[in-house]
Design an enzyme around this catalytic site. Sequence first.
Site, PDB file in Angstrom:
ATOM      1  N   HIS A  55       0.842  -1.213   0.000  1.00 48.31           N
ATOM      2  CA  HIS A  55       0.000   0.000   0.000  1.00 48.31           C
ATOM      3  C   HIS A  55       0.867   1.249   0.000  1.00 48.31           C
ATOM      4  O   HIS A  55       1.504   1.577   0.993  1.00 48.31           O
ATOM      5  CB  HIS A  55      -0.922   0.010   1.231  1.00 48.31           C
ATOM      6  CG  HIS A  55      -1.951   1.096   1.187  1.00 48.31           C
ATOM      7  ND1 HIS A  55      -3.292   0.851   1.049  1.00 48.31           N
ATOM      8  CD2 HIS A  55      -1.831   2.448   1.225  1.00 48.31           C
ATOM      9  CE1 HIS A  55      -3.963   1.991   1.033  1.00 48.31           C
ATOM     10  NE2 HIS A  55      -3.087   2.988   1.128  1.00 48.31           N
ATOM     11  N   HIS A  57       1.433   5.418  -2.103  1.00 42.16           N
ATOM     12  CA  HIS A  57       0.926   6.481  -2.983  1.00 42.16           C
ATOM     13  C   HIS A  57       2.107   7.138  -3.682  1.00 42.16           C
ATOM     14  O   HIS A  57       2.661   8.119  -3.195  1.00 42.16           O
ATOM     15  CB  HIS A  57       0.127   7.520  -2.183  1.00 42.16           C
ATOM     16  CG  HIS A  57      -1.122   6.977  -1.587  1.00 42.16           C
ATOM     17  ND1 HIS A  57      -2.363   7.125  -2.172  1.00 42.16           N
ATOM     18  CD2 HIS A  57      -1.332   6.241  -0.464  1.00 42.16           C
ATOM     19  CE1 HIS A  57      -3.275   6.510  -1.430  1.00 42.16           C
ATOM     20  NE2 HIS A  57      -2.673   5.978  -0.393  1.00 42.16           N
ATOM     21  N   GLN A 150      -9.739   9.307  -5.025  1.00 44.03           N
ATOM     22  CA  GLN A 150      -9.438   9.984  -3.754  1.00 44.03           C
ATOM     23  C   GLN A 150     -10.623  10.800  -3.208  1.00 44.03           C
ATOM     24  O   GLN A 150     -10.857  10.839  -2.017  1.00 44.03           O
ATOM     25  CB  GLN A 150      -8.217  10.899  -3.944  1.00 44.03           C
ATOM     26  CG  GLN A 150      -7.888  11.809  -2.767  1.00 44.03           C
ATOM     27  CD  GLN A 150      -7.225  11.086  -1.614  1.00 44.03           C
ATOM     28  OE1 GLN A 150      -6.059  10.751  -1.672  1.00 44.03           O
ATOM     29  NE2 GLN A 150      -7.995  10.832  -0.548  1.00 44.03           N
ATOM     30  N   HIS A 208      -9.322   1.708   0.077  1.00 44.87           N
ATOM     31  CA  HIS A 208      -9.194   2.409   1.342  1.00 44.87           C
ATOM     32  C   HIS A 208     -10.548   2.221   2.017  1.00 44.87           C
ATOM     33  O   HIS A 208     -11.571   2.650   1.472  1.00 44.87           O
ATOM     34  CB  HIS A 208      -8.934   3.890   1.118  1.00 44.87           C
ATOM     35  CG  HIS A 208      -7.547   4.208   0.657  1.00 44.87           C
ATOM     36  ND1 HIS A 208      -7.048   3.792  -0.537  1.00 44.87           N
ATOM     37  CD2 HIS A 208      -6.543   4.895   1.274  1.00 44.87           C
ATOM     38  CE1 HIS A 208      -5.795   4.216  -0.662  1.00 44.87           C
ATOM     39  NE2 HIS A 208      -5.466   4.884   0.430  1.00 44.87           N
ATOM     40  N   GLU A 211     -11.087   4.191   6.882  1.00 46.58           N
ATOM     41  CA  GLU A 211      -9.925   4.898   7.439  1.00 46.58           C
ATOM     42  C   GLU A 211     -10.478   6.061   8.265  1.00 46.58           C
ATOM     43  O   GLU A 211     -10.518   7.208   7.822  1.00 46.58           O
ATOM     44  CB  GLU A 211      -8.985   5.405   6.339  1.00 46.58           C
ATOM     45  CG  GLU A 211      -7.690   5.971   6.933  1.00 46.58           C
ATOM     46  CD  GLU A 211      -6.719   6.492   5.875  1.00 46.58           C
ATOM     47  OE1 GLU A 211      -7.082   6.498   4.688  1.00 46.58           O
ATOM     48  OE2 GLU A 211      -5.603   6.897   6.270  1.00 46.58           O
ATOM     49  N   ASP A 307       2.439   3.236   2.854  1.00 44.11           N
ATOM     50  CA  ASP A 307       1.376   4.215   2.581  1.00 44.11           C
ATOM     51  C   ASP A 307       1.933   5.550   2.064  1.00 44.11           C
ATOM     52  O   ASP A 307       1.609   5.961   0.964  1.00 44.11           O
ATOM     53  CB  ASP A 307       0.509   4.432   3.822  1.00 44.11           C
ATOM     54  CG  ASP A 307      -0.859   5.038   3.505  1.00 44.11           C
ATOM     55  OD1 ASP A 307      -1.131   5.294   2.322  1.00 44.11           O
ATOM     56  OD2 ASP A 307      -1.647   5.256   4.430  1.00 44.11           O
ATOM     57  N   TRP A 313       0.403  13.813   3.876  1.00 44.06           N
ATOM     58  CA  TRP A 313      -0.102  13.096   5.048  1.00 44.06           C
ATOM     59  C   TRP A 313       1.001  12.716   6.024  1.00 44.06           C
ATOM     60  O   TRP A 313       0.738  12.409   7.175  1.00 44.06           O
ATOM     61  CB  TRP A 313      -0.843  11.822   4.608  1.00 44.06           C
ATOM     62  CG  TRP A 313      -2.047  12.131   3.789  1.00 44.06           C
ATOM     63  CD1 TRP A 313      -3.297  12.382   4.277  1.00 44.06           C
ATOM     64  CD2 TRP A 313      -2.147  12.245   2.368  1.00 44.06           C
ATOM     65  NE1 TRP A 313      -4.160  12.639   3.240  1.00 44.06           N
ATOM     66  CE2 TRP A 313      -3.484  12.569   2.057  1.00 44.06           C
ATOM     67  CE3 TRP A 313      -1.233  12.097   1.314  1.00 44.06           C
ATOM     68  CZ2 TRP A 313      -3.934  12.756   0.756  1.00 44.06           C
ATOM     69  CZ3 TRP A 313      -1.667  12.287   0.014  1.00 44.06           C
ATOM     70  CH2 TRP A 313      -3.005  12.617  -0.262  1.00 44.06           C
TER      71      TRP A 313
END
Length: 423
Positions: A55, A57, A150, A208, A211, A307, A313
């Site tokens: 996982h 991005h 997203q 996702h 979350e 992630d 983030w």
Amino acid sequence: MLVRNATLPDGRSGIDLLVQQGRIAAVGPALAAPVGVSEVDAGGWLLSPPFIDSHFHLDATLSYGLPRVNASGTLLEGIALWGELKPQLTQQALVDRALQYCDWAVAQGLLAIRSHVDVCDERLLAVDALLQVKHQVAPYLHLELVAFPQDGVLRSPGAMANLKRALDRGVDVVGGIPHFERTMADGAESVRLLCELAAERGLRVDMHCDESDDPLSRHIETLAFHTRRLGLQGRVTGSHLTSMHSMDNYYVSKLLPLVCEAGVHVVANPLINITLQGRHDSYPKRRGMTRVPELLAAGVNVGFGHDCALDPWYSLGSADMLEVAAMGLHVAQMTSQQGMRQCFDAVTTNNARILGLDGYGLEPGCRADFVLLQARTPVEAVRLRAPRLLVVRGGQVLAQTPARQVQLQLPGRPQSVDFTLQT
Ligand SMILES: [Zn+2]
């Protein structure tokens, strides 16, 4: 290539490993060396199959501070910040940053990454950039892409059409974000639509899912339901599932067998979950990570993902899956011998199952992909974030790092230290 004197994750030591035509041809003690083979001395260190990240991005990575940093530290401000950055992105900048991260990954023995790519953009700029990256890194890194809406596949205008266009262009996996849709009902509907789309196209699903710190966010239940209904067992992953941390225990006791029955894989993202969750709490603050030991005990396959790294983030990260394993171990309090070992598996074999990788492992016939770690056991590798002495893919050396050595200058003490601190 003939690797001499390695220790394997299962504890066997003094093991040789012969590589022929990119595959592992033999594994055992004192193998005969074929003529012309190059020998590598493993020095008794741990030889492991490579790290896998289930996982990530890649479209957002290394964008930290663009256009500003996340002041609240929450998931929602991160999403808003990413929305501010999107119009400023260029395909070349996306490609450059992703390639830079992939270099880093290979150096850390990380040879397969499942990356989500945001499809909520009419231009599909990030999709085209990451497809280009996937093609470019293919000789040394397995990269697979998830079409990730997203801003919500129902909430964001045109998102479903864009998601389908991304799949048409070659994105591998169907993504989703049900907890970000406008209502619980829309979230459940998005799970149904996306699972049906995956079933139609013969693709895997990785959403996702939940979350959130909201204990009533129960989209994992819907995901397990449609997985089973559509016969997608073993091909669906629920990423994050952080709401499960806060759920009622009685409900969880019903939920875990349903997840297991549906063969849904789970990905926890320890670095990010401990960073983003619990932000609305005063004290006590929830950890927010999903119930990893309980899921494993229920028979569910659980992997750990990285992630984020240096993005809206998360302001840290270094493509180090041992750091991910160590964080997961601490957050889930998996401190038993078995628990620590499971954390190593969560960044290797469990993630390989989630991606459905063929020929992963150290048995004869497997792809000759491995990493030599300056540690003696998987648990020691986690404890030491062990140096990756040698990274090999298909029998080709991709990266080497010198062994860690310390010179001491202390009165009345030895001049060197065994940094592994064995008991
Ligand atoms: Zn994610």
